[in-house]
Scaffold this motif. Structure first.
Motif, PDB file in Angstrom:
ATOM      1  N   THR A 149       0.823  -1.203   0.000  1.00 56.21           N
ATOM      2  CA  THR A 149       0.000   0.000   0.000  1.00 56.21           C
ATOM      3  C   THR A 149       0.861   1.258   0.000  1.00 56.21           C
ATOM      4  OG1 THR A 149      -1.759  -1.160   1.174  1.00 56.21           O
ATOM      5  CG2 THR A 149      -1.803   1.231   1.246  1.00 56.21           C
ATOM      6  N   VAL A 150       1.880   1.295   0.830  1.00 51.65           N
ATOM      7  CA  VAL A 150       2.765   2.464   0.890  1.00 51.65           C
ATOM      8  C   VAL A 150       3.501   2.648  -0.429  1.00 51.65           C
ATOM      9  CG1 VAL A 150       4.876   3.365   1.942  1.00 51.65           C
ATOM     10  CG2 VAL A 150       3.029   2.487   3.388  1.00 51.65           C
ATOM     11  N   THR A 151       3.991   1.571  -1.016  1.00 55.60           N
ATOM     12  CA  THR A 151       4.708   1.657  -2.293  1.00 55.60           C
ATOM     13  C   THR A 151       3.852   2.322  -3.366  1.00 55.60           C
ATOM     14  OG1 THR A 151       6.059  -0.307  -1.845  1.00 55.60           O
ATOM     15  CG2 THR A 151       5.772   0.307  -4.151  1.00 55.60           C
ATOM     16  N   ASN A 152       2.606   1.910  -3.465  1.00 57.96           N
ATOM     17  CA  ASN A 152       1.736   2.452  -4.506  1.00 57.96           C
ATOM     18  C   ASN A 152       1.268   3.867  -4.187  1.00 57.96           C
ATOM     19  OD1 ASN A 152       1.317   0.325  -6.645  1.00 57.96           O
ATOM     20  ND2 ASN A 152       0.930  -0.870  -4.804  1.00 57.96           N
ATOM     21  N   THR A 153       1.083   4.165  -2.908  1.00 55.84           N
ATOM     22  CA  THR A 153       0.726   5.532  -2.524  1.00 55.84           C
ATOM     23  C   THR A 153       1.834   6.501  -2.892  1.00 55.84           C
ATOM     24  OG1 THR A 153      -0.659   4.747  -0.699  1.00 55.84           O
ATOM     25  CG2 THR A 153       0.100   7.027  -0.590  1.00 55.84           C
ATOM     26  N   LEU A 154       3.076   6.136  -2.567  1.00 62.63           N
ATOM     27  CA  LEU A 154       4.216   6.986  -2.908  1.00 62.63           C
ATOM     28  C   LEU A 154       4.341   7.151  -4.414  1.00 62.63           C
ATOM     29  CD1 LEU A 154       6.908   5.676  -0.378  1.00 62.63           C
ATOM     30  CD2 LEU A 154       5.595   7.808  -0.241  1.00 62.63           C
ATOM     31  N   ALA A 155       4.128   6.075  -5.151  1.00 61.95           N
ATOM     32  CA  ALA A 155       4.240   6.137  -6.614  1.00 61.95           C
ATOM     33  C   ALA A 155       3.230   7.115  -7.200  1.00 61.95           C
ATOM     34  CB  ALA A 155       4.052   4.747  -7.211  1.00 61.95           C
ATOM     35  N   ILE A 156       2.007   7.050  -6.732  1.00 58.27           N
ATOM     36  CA  ILE A 156       0.968   7.944  -7.252  1.00 58.27           C
ATOM     37  C   ILE A 156       1.285   9.394  -6.925  1.00 58.27           C
ATOM     38  CG2 ILE A 156      -1.466   8.594  -7.054  1.00 58.27           C
ATOM     39  CD1 ILE A 156      -2.072   5.603  -6.576  1.00 58.27           C
ATOM     40  N   LEU A 157       1.702   9.658  -5.702  1.00 61.57           N
ATOM     41  CA  LEU A 157       2.019  11.029  -5.307  1.00 61.57           C
ATOM     42  C   LEU A 157       3.207  11.582  -6.079  1.00 61.57           C
ATOM     43  CD1 LEU A 157       1.549  10.915  -1.424  1.00 61.57           C
ATOM     44  CD2 LEU A 157      -0.026  11.820  -3.141  1.00 61.57           C
ATOM     45  N   ARG A 158       4.089  10.701  -6.517  1.00 65.51           N
ATOM     46  CA  ARG A 158       5.272  11.125  -7.266  1.00 65.51           C
ATOM     47  C   ARG A 158       5.048  11.103  -8.776  1.00 65.51           C
ATOM     48  NH1 ARG A 158       9.157   7.318  -3.480  1.00 65.51           N
ATOM     49  NH2 ARG A 158       9.633   8.883  -1.874  1.00 65.51           N
ATOM     50  N   ASN A 159       3.798  10.796  -9.188  1.00 66.32           N
ATOM     51  CA  ASN A 159       3.474  10.665 -10.611  1.00 66.32           C
ATOM     52  C   ASN A 159       4.308   9.574 -11.271  1.00 66.32           C
ATOM     53  OD1 ASN A 159       1.392  12.660 -10.994  1.00 66.32           O
ATOM     54  ND2 ASN A 159       2.974  14.210 -10.671  1.00 66.32           N
ATOM     55  N   GLU A 160       4.609   8.532 -10.514  1.00 62.95           N
ATOM     56  CA  GLU A 160       5.315   7.373 -11.042  1.00 62.95           C
ATOM     57  C   GLU A 160       4.310   6.262 -11.315  1.00 62.95           C
ATOM     58  OE1 GLU A 160       9.386   8.286  -8.444  1.00 62.95           O
ATOM     59  OE2 GLU A 160       8.119   6.573  -7.946  1.00 62.95           O
ATOM     60  N   THR A 161       4.778   5.174 -11.890  1.00 57.56           N
ATOM     61  CA  THR A 161       3.893   4.062 -12.244  1.00 57.56           C
ATOM     62  C   THR A 161       3.550   3.249 -11.004  1.00 57.56           C
ATOM     63  OG1 THR A 161       4.855   3.913 -14.448  1.00 57.56           O
ATOM     64  CG2 THR A 161       3.603   2.010 -13.672  1.00 57.56           C
ATOM     65  N   ALA A 162       2.251   3.133 -10.732  1.00 56.52           N
ATOM     66  CA  ALA A 162       1.770   2.310  -9.630  1.00 56.52           C
ATOM     67  C   ALA A 162       1.173   1.032 -10.184  1.00 56.52           C
ATOM     68  CB  ALA A 162       0.717   3.077  -8.826  1.00 56.52           C
ATOM     69  N   ASP A 163       1.045   0.037  -9.342  1.00 57.29           N
ATOM     70  CA  ASP A 163       0.416  -1.229  -9.738  1.00 57.29           C
ATOM     71  C   ASP A 163      -1.083  -0.978  -9.907  1.00 57.29           C
ATOM     72  OD1 ASP A 163      -0.650  -3.753 -10.020  1.00 57.29           O
ATOM     73  OD2 ASP A 163       0.404  -4.626  -8.310  1.00 57.29           O
ATOM     74  N   THR A 164      -1.567  -1.021 -11.136  1.00 63.87           N
ATOM     75  CA  THR A 164      -2.980  -0.711 -11.374  1.00 63.87           C
ATOM     76  C   THR A 164      -3.912  -1.696 -10.691  1.00 63.87           C
ATOM     77  OG1 THR A 164      -2.902  -1.942 -13.466  1.00 63.87           O
ATOM     78  CG2 THR A 164      -2.511   0.434 -13.565  1.00 63.87           C
ATOM     79  N   ASN A 165      -3.432  -2.904 -10.414  1.00 64.40           N
ATOM     80  CA  ASN A 165      -4.271  -3.871  -9.698  1.00 64.40           C
ATOM     81  C   ASN A 165      -4.577  -3.409  -8.281  1.00 64.40           C
ATOM     82  OD1 ASN A 165      -4.429  -5.765 -11.808  1.00 64.40           O
ATOM     83  ND2 ASN A 165      -2.430  -6.621 -11.255  1.00 64.40           N
ATOM     84  N   CYS A 166      -3.748  -2.501  -7.764  1.00 67.66           N
ATOM     85  CA  CYS A 166      -3.928  -2.005  -6.404  1.00 67.66           C
ATOM     86  C   CYS A 166      -4.731  -0.712  -6.360  1.00 67.66           C
ATOM     87  CB  CYS A 166      -2.572  -1.796  -5.738  1.00 67.66           C
ATOM     88  SG  CYS A 166      -1.641  -3.322  -5.497  1.00 67.66           S
ATOM     89  N   ILE A 167      -5.119  -0.204  -7.517  1.00 68.10           N
ATOM     90  CA  ILE A 167      -5.981   0.977  -7.564  1.00 68.10           C
ATOM     91  C   ILE A 167      -7.401   0.485  -7.772  1.00 68.10           C
ATOM     92  CG2 ILE A 167      -6.492   3.157  -8.710  1.00 68.10           C
ATOM     93  CD1 ILE A 167      -3.563   3.247  -9.588  1.00 68.10           C
ATOM     94  N   PHE A 168      -8.195   0.547  -6.712  1.00 66.85           N
ATOM     95  CA  PHE A 168      -9.525  -0.063  -6.740  1.00 66.85           C
ATOM     96  C   PHE A 168     -10.442   0.664  -7.718  1.00 66.85           C
ATOM     97  CE2 PHE A 168     -13.860  -0.687  -5.232  1.00 66.85           C
ATOM     98  CZ  PHE A 168     -13.902  -2.064  -5.119  1.00 66.85           C
ATOM     99  N   ASN A 169     -10.460   1.982  -7.660  1.00 70.31           N
ATOM    100  CA  ASN A 169     -11.350   2.764  -8.527  1.00 70.31           C
ATOM    101  C   ASN A 169     -10.576   3.299  -9.720  1.00 70.31           C
ATOM    102  OD1 ASN A 169      -9.820   4.483  -6.957  1.00 70.31           O
ATOM    103  ND2 ASN A 169     -11.435   6.005  -6.684  1.00 70.31           N
ATOM    104  N   LYS A 170     -10.325   2.456 -10.674  1.00 71.59           N
ATOM    105  CA  LYS A 170      -9.457   2.815 -11.803  1.00 71.59           C
ATOM    106  C   LYS A 170     -10.046   3.905 -12.674  1.00 71.59           C
ATOM    107  CE  LYS A 170      -7.397  -1.791 -11.889  1.00 71.59           C
ATOM    108  NZ  LYS A 170      -8.072  -2.237 -10.675  1.00 71.59           N
ATOM    109  N   THR A 171     -11.331   4.209 -12.487  1.00 70.05           N
ATOM    110  CA  THR A 171     -11.950   5.260 -13.297  1.00 70.05           C
ATOM    111  C   THR A 171     -11.769   6.642 -12.681  1.00 70.05           C
ATOM    112  OG1 THR A 171     -14.061   4.944 -12.139  1.00 70.05           O
ATOM    113  CG2 THR A 171     -13.720   3.709 -14.174  1.00 70.05           C
ATOM    114  N   ALA A 172     -11.146   6.703 -11.500  1.00 68.87           N
ATOM    115  CA  ALA A 172     -10.914   8.007 -10.878  1.00 68.87           C
ATOM    116  C   ALA A 172     -10.000   8.851 -11.754  1.00 68.87           C
ATOM    117  CB  ALA A 172     -10.278   7.834  -9.497  1.00 68.87           C
ATOM    118  N   LEU A 173     -10.091  10.154 -11.613  1.00 74.61           N
ATOM    119  CA  LEU A 173      -9.292  11.055 -12.433  1.00 74.61           C
ATOM    120  C   LEU A 173      -7.804  10.840 -12.195  1.00 74.61           C
ATOM    121  CD1 LEU A 173     -11.317  14.353 -11.912  1.00 74.61           C
ATOM    122  CD2 LEU A 173     -11.489  12.737 -13.802  1.00 74.61           C
TER     123      LEU A 173
END
Length: 328
Positions: free
Chosen positions: A301-325
């Motif tokens: 969870t922390v890995t993907n949170t940091l990735a999103i905040l840094r505009n890096e590639t996150a594991d899309t399987n870990c993003i529950f609402n993939k339709t979010a902006l």
């Protein structure tokens, strides 16, 4: 020690609950992040008032509802160190363009193990057998009543990641597995309707999320269809079962036993009558709290949170609402 960075480039991450040590170390080493804590209501309100919050990380207790989200106009990520998301208003977050992150499949192995452990302890009456010896009642072994699972039918409600693993272990133990789920799965077990599962299963195990459709799925009507010898296992969410009707069913021998890692109210009140029953076995929502799984859930969870905040590639399987902006 938490670090507090005042640079305009830093992002503020608010923790509503503690996380595993390895995950906390990841956050502490993230020099571009400011780590805040809101474990109590007073500290939560203080952080909301004094900082621009970019992300929230919680586990299963911290609630992230519309009222809190509304106070955080800069919020980009709501992350849960776990799988279920019933403590997060996913719909409202999605409407606001906020990414909801979780750790799917991270606890499937350990919850499956815990489920089978509870089933075996209940079926074999292990917890009472252990108490018998600890209380110096060896002579009471003549009153022992237990049975084996081999040859019995296990009904799995919800054939997702955890349900599949539970079914696989049960089949190895020699159980006949049937299941009911939202759709048929490519598994070597018979798909049956819910009524058939309730009527024919010797043990029933719940592995579905708690939603408006599944709340109190196991109600008085469901209990009336079960065998009086049936065992009910719940390692999903307490609210799937009508707990008042569960108590009545156990007290009146409509079913033989109940084992769970979850309850409708957690923690239960001290004098909860369910806890006083000999045919009820409850653990304190700790099925995922093995060192391996807890660490995996939190670091993922922390890995993907940091990735999103840094505009890096996150594991899309870990993003529950993939339709979010997208995060910009």
């Amino acid at each position: 020690m938490l670090h507090y960075i005042t640079s305009q480039m830093s992002k503020n991450i608010l923790l509503l609950e503690t996380v595993a040590d390895d995950a906390m170390h990841m956050l502490e080493k993230a020099t571009d992040m400011n780590i805040l804590t809101g474990y109590e209501e007073t500290s939560l309100q203080s952080q909301i008032q004094n900082y621009k919050i970019d992300a929230i990380i919680t586990r299963g207790k911290g609630q992230v509802r519309e009222a809190l989200i509304e106070q955080l106009p800069d919020l980009k990520v709501i992350a849960r160190c776990g799988v279920g998301l019933d403590n997060i208003d996913v719909k409202y977050a999605t409407e606001k363009g906020i990414k909801v992150v979780n750790a799917p499949n991270s606890n499937a192995d350990t919850i499956a193990e815990h489920t089978i452990t509870l089933l075996l302890m209940l079926q074999r009456n292990v917890y009472n057998a252990v108490a018998m010896v600890k209380e110096n009642r060896w002579a009471d072994r003549g009153t022992y009543i237990g049975d084996e699972t081999h040859g019995k039918t296990l009904g799995v409600i919800g054939m997702g990641n955890i349900g599949k693993k539970v079914a696989k272990i049960a089949a190895v133990l020699g159980m006949n597995v049937v299941y009911w789920s939202s759709k048929k799965e490519d598994v070597p077990y018979n798909f049956v309707d819910l009524d058939t599962l309730l009527k024919t299963s010797d043990s029933i195990s719940l592995h579905i999320p708690l939603t408006t459709k599944t709340a109190h799925l196991i109600d008085a009507s469901a209990f009336s269809k079960m065998k009086p010898t049936a065992l009910l296992i719940n390692t999903a969410r307490g609210g799937i079962i009508d707990q008042n009707e569960l108590l009545i069913a156990l007290q009146n021998n409509k079913i033989a036993g109940f084992a769970a890692d979850v309850l409708a109210q957690e923690p239960p009140v001290k004098d909860d009558p369910l806890l006083q029953l000999d045919n009820a076995l409850i653990t304190a929502h700790l099925g995922s709290l093995t060192k391996t799984t807890y660490t995996k859930m939190c670091t993922m969870t922390v890995t993907n949170t940091l990735a999103i905040l840094r505009n890096e590639t996150a594991d899309t399987n870990c993003i529950f609402n993939k339709t979010a902006l997208a995060i910009v």
